[in-house]
Design an enzyme around this catalytic site. Structure first.
Site, PDB file in Angstrom:
ATOM      1  N   GLU A  77       0.821  -1.205   0.000  1.00 13.20           N
ATOM      2  CA  GLU A  77       0.000   0.000   0.000  1.00 13.20           C
ATOM      3  C   GLU A  77       0.864   1.268   0.000  1.00 13.20           C
ATOM      4  O   GLU A  77       0.566   2.224  -0.691  1.00 13.20           O
ATOM      5  CB  GLU A  77      -0.892  -0.026   1.253  1.00 13.20           C
ATOM      6  CG  GLU A  77      -1.873   1.131   1.375  1.00 13.20           C
ATOM      7  CD  GLU A  77      -3.168   0.869   0.623  1.00 13.20           C
ATOM      8  OE1 GLU A  77      -3.218  -0.103  -0.164  1.00 13.20           O
ATOM      9  OE2 GLU A  77      -4.114   1.645   0.819  1.00 13.20           O
ATOM     10  N   ASP A  78       1.923   1.261   0.767  1.00 15.52           N
ATOM     11  CA  ASP A  78       2.664   2.506   1.019  1.00 15.52           C
ATOM     12  C   ASP A  78       4.073   2.578   0.445  1.00 15.52           C
ATOM     13  O   ASP A  78       4.788   3.550   0.684  1.00 15.52           O
ATOM     14  CB  ASP A  78       2.761   2.746   2.539  1.00 15.52           C
ATOM     15  CG  ASP A  78       1.394   3.014   3.134  1.00 15.52           C
ATOM     16  OD1 ASP A  78       0.521   3.479   2.400  1.00 15.52           O
ATOM     17  OD2 ASP A  78       1.199   2.737   4.332  1.00 15.52           O
TER      18      ASP A  78
END
Ligand code: MN
Length: 490
Positions: A77-78
């Site tokens: 996600e990051d």
């Protein structure tokens, strides 16, 4: 603070095998490198968040794969690293867990009516597909709540509310009482600041007086029980969580000093027979309040909670609640299904012989699976969430949850939203990609219906629609336009 693997492993309640240790070490390094340079709102390195998430899972005795996935949960996600790369390095099982958490992160939450929040909870469970995904998500949320004060104010309310309405009830449903109480208490001041402040002020003196009283009473109870031939493993007290007190005050419309379980005495004994024996001894020593004896051992709560509760006139005539349970019941009340990964001294999974009163209750089901050897395919299969086997949960672009049967298509979805949308449906986008109307929808899909004014249903739609409500509406439209009559005769 230096976050090292050695420090991390010190918090483990059990020793790891060399293989487990190696896996955790690799995930630790991988996540640390992946999040290098990223910081949280608090200014702390981002890695501290995944470290704390993994540490929660570690201290709850979860398996090494889940702990590794805890470290990796924010990587796809990051960071620039993809889930495929994780799969290559850590294998399919860990990638599956990480993918599950990433999928849950995409579930957008909006303030919805109560009926919708229940759907959302179900959807989260169904999307997760594996209980361990939910546990990682709860560990993630727990740390985010502990650090919420550093988050910009406009986000705090949304996150806290989501915690109160979605994640705390999920923890409750999984029987993780301790986490449920903590999540609620962390969210309380952000969601209901005035109510929180007032209750802290009003209940403070009660909590203090009770704590002081219980410190005097507990040694007395131990001595008296010993005279009756009862030797508890431990006696301690617990204060009621503040939010739970708030809800009780609302629900029962009572005064604070009429709430007898603001603090309770908890007696842990060796086995079930001792539980009843202790209850008998307590009632010999102190007069019980009528109607307040609850046998949750014979009749566990729906989430699997077991204990004996009684409220008695104790020393100095004060009324207090006493809870009696075995060590195992206690662990399960605190850690819920996470307790099922708990290891005994010998390194083998613990055996549980619990009553299965409610066959539909999946917490009970999980308890039965506890007897299956850990690591066997059967056991892993049993962790898959199939409680909502025949249902799927998908989203509208604005985040509403739509509950559909398995095999449903965009046509079912369109009619579920509104019959006009169904009647003029010309196409659909699923997760932002154009798809054909015969596409089978999957859990967690975000579905957007494209309509055209002059578009009308045709008879092939009858085979595309899975729900009878959609088919009824399609038939009605075809009939109205004379189409249905035609092919009825053929
Ligand atoms: Mn996270």
């Amino acid at each position: 603070m230096e976050l090292s693997l050695a420090t991390f492993l010190q918090d483990s309640p059990r020793p790891f095998t060399a293989t487990e240790r190696e896996l955790i070490s690799q995930a630790f390094d991988f996540a640390q490198n992946a999040h290098e340079g990223q910081v949280r709102f608090s200014g702390e390195p981002y890695f501290s968040h995944v470290y704390e998430t993994a540490r929660y899972l570690l201290t709850r005795n979860l398996d090494a794969e889940t702990i590794a996935a805890g470290f990796l949960h924010d990587v796809p996600e990051d960071t620039a690293i993809t889930i495929e790369e994780i799969e290559k390095k850590f294998g399919g099982d860990i990638a599956f867990l990480v993918r599950g958490v990433t999928k849950l992160a995409q579930v957008r939450y909006q303030h919805t009516p109560e009926s919708q929040t229940e759907n959302l909870r179900k959807m989260l469970l169904a999307t997760a597909e594996d209980i361990r995904v939910v546990l990682i998500k709860l560990a993630d949320r727990y740390h985010n709540m502990q650090t919420l004060s550093a988050v910009p104010a406009d986000k705090q309310y949304r996150i806290a509310r989501e915690t109160l309405e979605i994640y705390a009830p999920l923890a409750h449903r999984l029987g993780i009482g301790e986490l449920k109480g903590q999540l609620e208490d962390l969210a309380f001041p952000y969601v209901l600041p005035k109510e929180h402040e007032r209750l802290v002020k009003e209940s403070g003196p009660h909590y203090n007086a009770l704590t002081e009283y219980l410190a005097r009473v507990m040694p007395h109870i131990r001595t008296e029980l010993q005279k009756e031939g009862v030797f508890p493993l431990s006696i301690n007290s617990r204060a009621k969580h503040l939010y739970s007190l708030y809800k009780k005050l609302l629900k029962e419309d009572k005064e604070l000093d009429k709430i007898y379980d603001i603090a309770a005495v908890r007696i842990i004994v060796s086995d079930v027979a001792q539980c009843y024996r202790t209850l008998g001894a307590i009632h010999t020593l102190f007069k019980p309040l009528p109607g307040r004896i609850k046998d949750y051992i014979a009749m566990p709560k729906p989430n699997g909670y077991q204990s004996l509760h009684t409220t008695v006139f104790c020393l100095e005539g004060r009324i207090i609640e006493i809870q009696i349970r075995t060590q195992q019941m206690h662990e399960e009340a605190e850690n819920g299904i996470a307790a099922h990964w708990a290891y005994s001294e010998s390194g083998k999974p613990k055996k549980g012989a619990l009553l299965a009163h409610n066959k539909l209750n999946w917490v009970t089901q999980l308890r039965e699976w506890q007897n299956t050897p850990l690591g066997s395919d059967e056991f892993l299969e049993s962790l898959k969430i199939d409680f909502f086997k025949n249902r799927i949960f998908v989203f509208t672009p604005t985040g509403d949850v739509i509950d559909l049967p398995e095999g449903a298509t965009p046509i079912d979805f369109a009619y579920q939203i509104h019959s006009d949308i169904g009647d003029h449906c010309s196409g659909a986008r699923v997760n932002q990609k154009m798809v054909s109307l015969n596409t089978i929808l999957k859990n967690g899909d975000i579905v957007e219906i494209i309509t055209q004014k002059n578009k009308m249903p045709n008879k092939s739609w009858l085979t595309l629609a899975k729900t009878s409500s959609a088919r009824t509406k399609i038939r009605a439209n075809l009939k109205k336009r004379g189409v249905f009559g035609f092919f009825n005769r053929s």
